[in-house]
Motif scaffolding. Structure first.
Motif, PDB file in Angstrom:
ATOM      1  N   GLY A 147      12.605 -42.432  -1.506  1.00 38.92           N
ATOM      2  CA  GLY A 147      12.031 -41.673  -2.609  1.00 38.92           C
ATOM      3  C   GLY A 147      10.762 -40.923  -2.275  1.00 38.92           C
ATOM      4  N   CYS A 148      10.312 -40.979  -1.016  1.00 34.44           N
ATOM      5  CA  CYS A 148       9.032 -40.374  -0.645  1.00 34.44           C
ATOM      6  C   CYS A 148       9.181 -39.101   0.192  1.00 34.44           C
ATOM      7  N   GLY A 149      10.411 -38.584   0.337  1.00 35.91           N
ATOM      8  CA  GLY A 149      10.633 -37.436   1.206  1.00 35.91           C
ATOM      9  C   GLY A 149       9.802 -36.222   0.846  1.00 35.91           C
ATOM     10  N   THR A 150       9.797 -35.844  -0.422  1.00 36.76           N
ATOM     11  CA  THR A 150       9.065 -34.648  -0.838  1.00 36.76           C
ATOM     12  C   THR A 150       7.565 -34.827  -0.656  1.00 36.76           C
ATOM     13  N   ALA A 151       7.048 -36.009  -0.937  1.00 34.11           N
ATOM     14  CA  ALA A 151       5.615 -36.260  -0.767  1.00 34.11           C
ATOM     15  C   ALA A 151       5.214 -36.149   0.701  1.00 34.11           C
ATOM     16  N   VAL A 152       6.060 -36.651   1.615  1.00 35.99           N
ATOM     17  CA  VAL A 152       5.779 -36.529   3.047  1.00 35.99           C
ATOM     18  C   VAL A 152       5.780 -35.058   3.466  1.00 35.99           C
ATOM     19  N   VAL A 153       6.758 -34.309   2.989  1.00 39.81           N
ATOM     20  CA  VAL A 153       6.836 -32.887   3.319  1.00 39.81           C
ATOM     21  C   VAL A 153       5.588 -32.150   2.833  1.00 39.81           C
ATOM     22  N   GLN A 154       5.171 -32.413   1.610  1.00 44.70           N
ATOM     23  CA  GLN A 154       3.993 -31.734   1.066  1.00 44.70           C
ATOM     24  C   GLN A 154       2.730 -32.068   1.855  1.00 44.70           C
ATOM     25  N   LEU A 155       2.589 -33.332   2.247  1.00 48.46           N
ATOM     26  CA  LEU A 155       1.431 -33.726   3.036  1.00 48.46           C
ATOM     27  C   LEU A 155       1.431 -33.043   4.396  1.00 48.46           C
ATOM     28  N   LEU A 156       2.577 -33.039   5.077  1.00 49.51           N
ATOM     29  CA  LEU A 156       2.667 -32.411   6.401  1.00 49.51           C
ATOM     30  C   LEU A 156       2.394 -30.913   6.321  1.00 49.51           C
ATOM     31  N   ALA A 157       2.941 -30.264   5.307  1.00 45.82           N
ATOM     32  CA  ALA A 157       2.738 -28.823   5.166  1.00 45.82           C
ATOM     33  C   ALA A 157       1.270 -28.502   4.951  1.00 45.82           C
ATOM     34  N   ARG A 158       0.611 -29.291   4.115  1.00 42.76           N
ATOM     35  CA  ARG A 158      -0.812 -29.070   3.854  1.00 42.76           C
ATOM     36  C   ARG A 158      -1.643 -29.280   5.118  1.00 42.76           C
ATOM     37  N   GLN A 159      -1.326 -30.325   5.866  1.00 44.52           N
ATOM     38  CA  GLN A 159      -2.068 -30.607   7.093  1.00 44.52           C
ATOM     39  C   GLN A 159      -1.864 -29.503   8.133  1.00 44.52           C
ATOM     40  N   ASP A 160      -0.649 -28.993   8.252  1.00 40.22           N
ATOM     41  CA  ASP A 160      -0.405 -27.904   9.200  1.00 40.22           C
ATOM     42  C   ASP A 160      -1.121 -26.633   8.776  1.00 40.22           C
ATOM     43  N   GLU A 161      -1.156 -26.387   7.461  1.00 41.60           N
ATOM     44  CA  GLU A 161      -1.878 -25.213   6.961  1.00 41.60           C
ATOM     45  C   GLU A 161      -3.356 -25.293   7.317  1.00 41.60           C
ATOM     46  N   LEU A 162      -3.943 -26.455   7.107  1.00 39.62           N
ATOM     47  CA  LEU A 162      -5.356 -26.630   7.430  1.00 39.62           C
ATOM     48  C   LEU A 162      -5.606 -26.477   8.927  1.00 39.62           C
ATOM     49  N   ALA A 163      -4.728 -27.041   9.742  1.00 40.84           N
ATOM     50  CA  ALA A 163      -4.912 -26.971  11.194  1.00 40.84           C
ATOM     51  C   ALA A 163      -4.825 -25.543  11.700  1.00 40.84           C
ATOM     52  N   MET A 164      -3.868 -24.796  11.187  1.00 43.32           N
ATOM     53  CA  MET A 164      -3.643 -23.447  11.719  1.00 43.32           C
ATOM     54  C   MET A 164      -4.616 -22.427  11.151  1.00 43.32           C
ATOM     55  N   THR A 165      -5.286 -22.741  10.062  1.00 48.84           N
ATOM     56  CA  THR A 165      -6.308 -21.832   9.536  1.00 48.84           C
ATOM     57  C   THR A 165      -7.697 -22.206  10.035  1.00 48.84           C
ATOM     58  N   ASP A 166      -7.753 -23.180  10.929  1.00 46.55           N
ATOM     59  CA  ASP A 166      -9.033 -23.676  11.424  1.00 46.55           C
ATOM     60  C   ASP A 166      -9.634 -22.791  12.505  1.00 46.55           C
ATOM     61  N   GLY A 167      -8.822 -21.921  13.086  1.00 43.43           N
ATOM     62  CA  GLY A 167      -9.339 -21.050  14.143  1.00 43.43           C
ATOM     63  C   GLY A 167      -8.287 -20.785  15.192  1.00 43.43           C
ATOM     64  N   ALA A 168      -8.595 -19.850  16.098  1.00 43.37           N
ATOM     65  CA  ALA A 168      -7.619 -19.410  17.087  1.00 43.37           C
ATOM     66  C   ALA A 168      -7.384 -20.428  18.188  1.00 43.37           C
ATOM     67  N   GLY A 169      -8.225 -21.484  18.297  1.00 48.24           N
ATOM     68  CA  GLY A 169      -8.077 -22.441  19.381  1.00 48.24           C
ATOM     69  C   GLY A 169      -7.077 -23.544  19.112  1.00 48.24           C
ATOM     70  N   CYS A 170      -6.437 -23.551  17.953  1.00 46.86           N
ATOM     71  CA  CYS A 170      -5.508 -24.627  17.612  1.00 46.86           C
ATOM     72  C   CYS A 170      -4.261 -24.543  18.499  1.00 46.86           C
ATOM     73  N   PRO A 171      -3.871 -25.642  19.163  1.00 46.53           N
ATOM     74  CA  PRO A 171      -2.673 -25.601  20.016  1.00 46.53           C
ATOM     75  C   PRO A 171      -1.364 -25.583  19.239  1.00 46.53           C
ATOM     76  N   LEU A 172      -1.430 -25.763  17.912  1.00 50.03           N
ATOM     77  CA  LEU A 172      -0.224 -25.720  17.085  1.00 50.03           C
ATOM     78  C   LEU A 172       0.107 -24.264  16.767  1.00 50.03           C
ATOM     79  N   VAL A 173       1.160 -23.737  17.394  1.00 47.34           N
ATOM     80  CA  VAL A 173       1.554 -22.343  17.228  1.00 47.34           C
ATOM     81  C   VAL A 173       2.394 -22.164  15.966  1.00 47.34           C
ATOM     82  N   SER A 174       3.334 -23.084  15.734  1.00 51.53           N
ATOM     83  CA  SER A 174       4.172 -22.986  14.536  1.00 51.53           C
ATOM     84  C   SER A 174       4.684 -24.363  14.159  1.00 51.53           C
TER      85      SER A 174
END
Length: 386
Positions: free
Chosen positions: A282-309
């Motif tokens: 029952g927690c699938g959507t909550a996990v997806v939302q958390l991961l998406a938010r964390q990736d958004e924060l990481a990739m908007t943190d600056g050009a040095g982030c090793p996470l490309v996509s």
């Protein structure tokens, strides 16, 4: 239901592409159908029964059935939903598969399209937003690529044989037609679970049908059939439909700091990984939302982030996150897992099953958890011009 808040991007952030169903804006679903000649009345009865059942599904607002005035065999069903998550939860469910079965014998072909509602004209109440849900606040910027994945399990003990079969095949012709081509196929395994992700420029349905007709692909599918935990017969339309509905992994969120085709990194510098998360029931959507938010924060943190996509796929509580990285996956285990910070780690810990030595608040636990989630790459193939 929680949603991804819109965060202003720093001016130093590279241009990003975003594809996401994790919003609270209303959703319009368009289903195109070819109804068999002579089956019209049976189709209408099936539709009326479906309408009665879907009316009680949470998030459903309305639907409409239309018939072409130019070609009576062409039909259109549109439905409106409060947002995409409840629709995707329903479309993945066993209840949905049972609801639509009476329609299968009435139609030759179907195609489903999903749209967030961006603008709306309502002359009865000008300038207001419907209480049924919000409109999409702004257009997203895409990269012209459609992403989709399939997953299935094989019999325990057959993993090595299946991996060898799936890795050793001739790639089909990338060009499907004048507007559609296959760009990339990435295949991973974790235990006896297989995940195959595809990237297509153009029409996904046309590309999947093109692939299914290729003799080299048919040979691979027939070779793995004896190893599958759930039997399938791709020559039987009903069996094939059931398989693809069970196996579908929707790309519910994709974010990239650059278009892969424009990446300036040297060949081999960007590596693709897939992580399979042990989600609690029952927690699938909550996990997806958390991961998406964390990736958004990481990739908007600056050009040095090793996470490309990052592309997050979901089917109920089955969540797979596929990431492209310019650094080793274990260089920054928190970034790789998708839990930047103690608060995110604590939230994730409540949503997943993990042992006491996989404490996400400590680096050693994060590394063990990352090793558990990291799927084994089987093959990753790109078309020559991608």
């Amino acid at each position: 239901m929680s949603t991804l808040p819109r965060t202003p991007q720093p001016t130093t952030t590279p241009p990003m592409t975003t594809q996401s169903s994790l919003t609270d804006s209303r959703l319009r679903v368009v289903l195109l159908l070819d109804v068999r000649s002579g089956a019209e009345e049976r189709f209408l009865r099936a539709y009326d029964e479906l309408c009665q059942q879907v009316a009680s599904v949470p998030g459903h607002i309305s639907d409409q059935l239309c018939q072409s005035i130019e070609d009576p065999s062409k039909w259109l069903i549109t439905s409106e939903w409060e947002s995409a998550p409840p629709f995707l939860a329903w479309v993945d469910s066993e209840a949905h598969r049972e609801m639509v079965k009476p329609m299968h014998g009435c139609v030759e072909d179907t195609r489903s399209l999903r749209f967030g509602i961006l603008r709306e004209t309502d002359h009865r109440d000008r300038g207001t937003t419907s209480a049924r849900g919000r409109l999409q606040t702004a257009p997203r910027v895409g990269d012209g690529i459609v992403r989709h994945a399939l997953t299935f399990t094989v019999k325990p003990g057959a993993e090595k044989d299946v991996a060898a079969i799936l890795a050793d095949y001739t790639s089909p012709e990338a060009r499907v037609d004048d507007t559609t081509r296959l760009c990339r196929t990435s295949l991973f395994m974790s235990g006896n679970r297989v995940v195959r992700a595809v990237e297509v420029k153009g029409d996904l349905v046309a590309a999947l049908r093109h692939v299914a007709r290729q003799p080299e692909v048919r040979a691979v599918e027939e070779a793995i059939n004896p190893y599958l935990e759930e039997a399938r017969d791709l020559d039987d339309p009903e069996s094939a439909r059931e398989f693809f509905m069970r196996a579908a992994l929707h790309a519910v969120h994709h974010q990239a700091t650059r278009n892969a085709a424009d990446a300036s990194e040297p060949a081999g510098a960007v590596r693709r990984h897939a992580l399979l998360y042990p989600v609690k029931e029952g927690c699938g959507t909550a996990v997806v939302q958390l991961l998406a938010r964390q990736d958004e924060l990481a990739m908007t943190d600056g050009a040095g982030c090793p996470l490309v996509s990052s592309t997050i796929f979901q089917h109920e509580d089955l969540v797979v996150r596929m990431v492209d990285m310019t650094a080793r996956l274990d260089r920054d285990p928190a970034l790789a897992v998708g839990v930047g910070g103690k608060r995110a780690a604590a939230m994730m810990s409540r949503l997943i099953d993990h042992g006491p030595d996989r404490d996400l608040s400590h680096e050693d636990g994060l590394r063990r958890f990352l090793a558990d989630c990291d799927m084994e790459p089987v093959t990753d193939r790109r078309s020559a011009d991608y």
